[in-house]
Write a protein that holds these residues in place. Structure first.
Motif: not given
Length: 197
Positions: A157-163, A52-54, A46-47, A5-14
């Motif tokens: 939000l920019l996500i790089g490759k794993p190290i 936006f992540l699975e 943090p939110p 629920l929080m994930k959905f609400l924050f995703s809409v907000f942002f």
């Protein structure tokens, strides 16, 4: 259920108010332990980093936040666990390692605290230690805009490759160098975003 629920609400907000732009989600492994490491400028980080992540993201949060009965229950339901600030907290390190051993995503802010200027600070050695002890890949992420949240900027939000940590986990200099290299990757993401404007 509360997390969803929080994930959905924050995703809409942002999305509605800040035109959120998320890039690089494909760089996060679909399963297994992952350390998601980002810069930290706001309580909204943090939110914003997680919604936006699975995969759910577990966070260390300052102990004081858990002292409020209602809020404490809420953040625990959102996979947060307490950490004492200003001192080495073996309990928090053990909890972080357990999160990763359970195959989950651990969200960390290598700087250890929020930047009041918007500029990225020096990384603490903790992220290197946790990566070394678990073998978990570290995925660098750069948050842009939350330091100006009151002006309703476009958030990115920019996500790089794993190290990976490859060295002697008992070598403090190697741990510190790896921790700082994580921040170097975060800075590179920001600089790349500025160049593409």
């Amino acid at each position: 259920m509360l997390y969803s629920l929080m994930k959905f609400l924050f995703s809409v907000f942002f999305t509605v108010f800040f035109r959120a732009d998320i890039r690089g989600r494909e760089n996060i492994p679909k399963d297994g332990p992952v350390i998601l490491a980002a810069n930290h400028m706001s309580n909204f980080d943090p939110p914003f980093l997680a919604c936006f992540l699975e995969r759910p993201v577990c966070y260390m949060a300052k102990l004081e936040l858990f002292e409020h009965p209602v809020f404490g229950l809420a953040i625990r339901a959102c996979h947060a666990f307490p950490v004492k600030r200003g001192a080495a907290d073996r309990g928090a390190i053990k909890a972080a390692i357990q999160v990763l051993k359970s195959g989950k995503v651990l969200g960390l802010f290598p700087e250890g605290t929020r930047s009041r200027t918007g500029k990225m600070g020096k990384a603490e050695a903790g992220i290197g230690l946790i990566a070394a002890m678990t073998g978990a890949p570290v995925v660098p992420a750069c948050i842009i805009g939350t330091d100006r949240i009151g002006r309703f900027p476009k958030l990115r939000l920019l996500i790089g490759k794993p190290i990976h940590f490859e060295g002697n986990r008992k070598d403090k200099d190697m741990l510190a160098a790896f921790s700082q290299s994580v921040m170097t990757h975060v800075v590179a993401l920001k600089e790349g975003a500025a160049f593409k404007k």
